[in-house]
Design a protein around this motif. Structure first.
Motif, PDB file in Angstrom:
ATOM      1  N   LEU A  86       0.829  -1.155   0.015  1.00  0.00           N
ATOM      2  CA  LEU A  86       0.089   0.136   0.000  1.00  0.00           C
ATOM      3  C   LEU A  86       0.941   1.345   0.104  1.00  0.00           C
ATOM      4  O   LEU A  86       0.698   2.170  -0.648  1.00  0.00           O
ATOM      5  CB  LEU A  86      -0.874  -0.029   1.339  1.00  0.00           C
ATOM      6  CG  LEU A  86      -1.953  -0.776   1.059  1.00  0.00           C
ATOM      7  CD1 LEU A  86      -2.985  -1.034   2.494  1.00  0.00           C
ATOM      8  CD2 LEU A  86      -3.081  -0.607   0.032  1.00  0.00           C
ATOM      9  N   MET A  87       1.920   1.238   0.749  1.00  0.00           N
ATOM     10  CA  MET A  87       2.843   2.336   0.647  1.00  0.00           C
ATOM     11  C   MET A  87       3.775   2.737  -0.607  1.00  0.00           C
ATOM     12  O   MET A  87       3.983   3.675  -0.991  1.00  0.00           O
ATOM     13  CB  MET A  87       3.751   2.330   1.951  1.00  0.00           C
ATOM     14  CG  MET A  87       3.175   2.515   3.309  1.00  0.00           C
ATOM     15  SD  MET A  87       1.907   3.901   3.561  1.00  0.00           S
ATOM     16  CE  MET A  87       3.215   5.229   3.263  1.00  0.00           C
ATOM     17  N   ASP A  88       3.947   1.282  -1.068  1.00  0.00           N
ATOM     18  CA  ASP A  88       4.559   1.416  -2.592  1.00  0.00           C
ATOM     19  C   ASP A  88       3.624   2.119  -3.519  1.00  0.00           C
ATOM     20  O   ASP A  88       4.154   3.091  -4.354  1.00  0.00           O
ATOM     21  CB  ASP A  88       4.993   0.173  -3.085  1.00  0.00           C
ATOM     22  CG  ASP A  88       6.199  -0.441  -2.368  1.00  0.00           C
ATOM     23  OD1 ASP A  88       7.103   0.314  -1.969  1.00  0.00           O
ATOM     24  OD2 ASP A  88       6.251  -1.689  -2.297  1.00  0.00           O
ATOM     25  N   VAL A  89       2.292   1.667  -3.544  1.00  0.00           N
ATOM     26  CA  VAL A  89       1.483   2.467  -4.332  1.00  0.00           C
ATOM     27  C   VAL A  89       1.100   3.996  -4.012  1.00  0.00           C
ATOM     28  O   VAL A  89       1.158   4.677  -5.262  1.00  0.00           O
ATOM     29  CB  VAL A  89       0.102   1.752  -4.343  1.00  0.00           C
ATOM     30  CG1 VAL A  89      -1.093   2.253  -5.046  1.00  0.00           C
ATOM     31  CG2 VAL A  89       0.150  -0.100  -4.923  1.00  0.00           C
ATOM     32  N   HIS A  90       1.107   4.171  -2.809  1.00  0.00           N
ATOM     33  CA  HIS A  90       0.751   5.488  -2.422  1.00  0.00           C
ATOM     34  C   HIS A  90       2.061   6.464  -2.982  1.00  0.00           C
ATOM     35  O   HIS A  90       2.102   7.533  -3.263  1.00  0.00           O
ATOM     36  CB  HIS A  90       0.727   5.830  -0.899  1.00  0.00           C
ATOM     37  CG  HIS A  90       0.666   7.094  -0.414  1.00  0.00           C
ATOM     38  ND1 HIS A  90       1.884   7.753  -0.047  1.00  0.00           N
ATOM     39  CD2 HIS A  90      -0.496   7.920  -0.537  1.00  0.00           C
ATOM     40  CE1 HIS A  90       1.377   9.135   0.230  1.00  0.00           C
ATOM     41  NE2 HIS A  90      -0.080   9.044   0.117  1.00  0.00           N
ATOM     42  N   ASP A  91       3.193   5.974  -2.573  1.00  0.00           N
ATOM     43  CA  ASP A  91       4.626   6.562  -2.768  1.00  0.00           C
ATOM     44  C   ASP A  91       4.758   6.622  -4.350  1.00  0.00           C
ATOM     45  O   ASP A  91       5.821   7.230  -4.718  1.00  0.00           O
ATOM     46  CB  ASP A  91       5.563   6.293  -2.290  1.00  0.00           C
ATOM     47  CG  ASP A  91       5.730   6.644  -0.679  1.00  0.00           C
ATOM     48  OD1 ASP A  91       4.646   7.600  -0.396  1.00  0.00           O
ATOM     49  OD2 ASP A  91       6.221   6.045   0.225  1.00  0.00           O
ATOM     50  N   VAL A  92       4.198   5.807  -5.340  1.00  0.00           N
ATOM     51  CA  VAL A  92       4.444   5.534  -6.608  1.00  0.00           C
ATOM     52  C   VAL A  92       6.163   5.317  -6.865  1.00  0.00           C
ATOM     53  O   VAL A  92       6.597   5.771  -7.415  1.00  0.00           O
ATOM     54  CB  VAL A  92       4.129   6.957  -7.526  1.00  0.00           C
ATOM     55  CG1 VAL A  92       4.153   6.501  -8.950  1.00  0.00           C
ATOM     56  CG2 VAL A  92       2.839   7.384  -7.055  1.00  0.00           C
TER      57      VAL A  92
END
Length: 188
Positions: A86-92
């Protein structure tokens, strides 16, 4: 005779046990709703833009590691991996970079949880410093390999800040659990 009565009332101190080791300390399991609500609040805090600074501590990984140490049956590698994605997706960023780091921290916390539960929060922070450092180093190495250049050592400040925050975070997360124990012990 009175001298013997006072020695019976006080707990016996084991020989050779340092002050920061508390083998007799037992805690009740935390409420599952409290555990997950703290993780969700930490995740929401991690979505704020203050994380853009490279030295910013990762509050979400701290809370996940804390619960992996204190409640390893309720929080573990799967939750850490999911929140990392989820953090990878948020931080792109590269998909799996945060997931790798969070999973390594959770693994280290679960692997050390039996030992860490006998130490005070400051000693736990010292034990968790290499776990935070190695997990972040693995993430930085993967990102450097994919980008073709090393981004520098500014991320070490984040690791040091997370280590400093660990005792404060642990104290705050233990408050709802230990409040009743403190009242009971003071009334005896």
């Amino acid at each position: 005779m009175a001298r013997n009565d006072s020695s019976i009332q006080q707990p016996a101190r084991r020989l050779g046990t340092p002050r920061n080791v508390q083998p007799e300390r037992l805690t009740r399991p935390a409420n599952i709703y409290f555990v997950w609500s703290t993780v969700l609040v930490a995740w929401l805090l991690s979505l704020l833009p203050w994380r853009v600074w490279e030295g910013a501590p990762d509050i979400l990984v701290l809370v996940l590691a804390f619960w992996c140490v204190n409640e390893p049956r309720r929080m573990g590698l799967v939750a850490a991996f999911c929140f990392g994605v989820l953090m990878d997706v948020h931080d792109v960023t590269v998909l799996g970079a945060h997931a790798l780091s969070y999973t390594l921290v959770a693994y280290g916390a679960v692997a050390l949880h039996r030992r860490l539960r006998h130490f005070d929060l400051l000693s736990q922070a010292i034990h968790m410093l290499p776990v935070f450092f190695l997990a972040q180093l693995a993430q930085q190495l993967v990102l450097a390999w994919l980008a073709g250049r090393w981004s520098g050592w500014a991320w070490v400040l984040s690791v040091l800040l997370m280590t400093v925050i660990w005792p404060l975070l642990g104290w705050v997360l233990h408050l709802p659990q230990g409040g009743a124990d403190d009242v009971e012990s003071s009334s005896v």
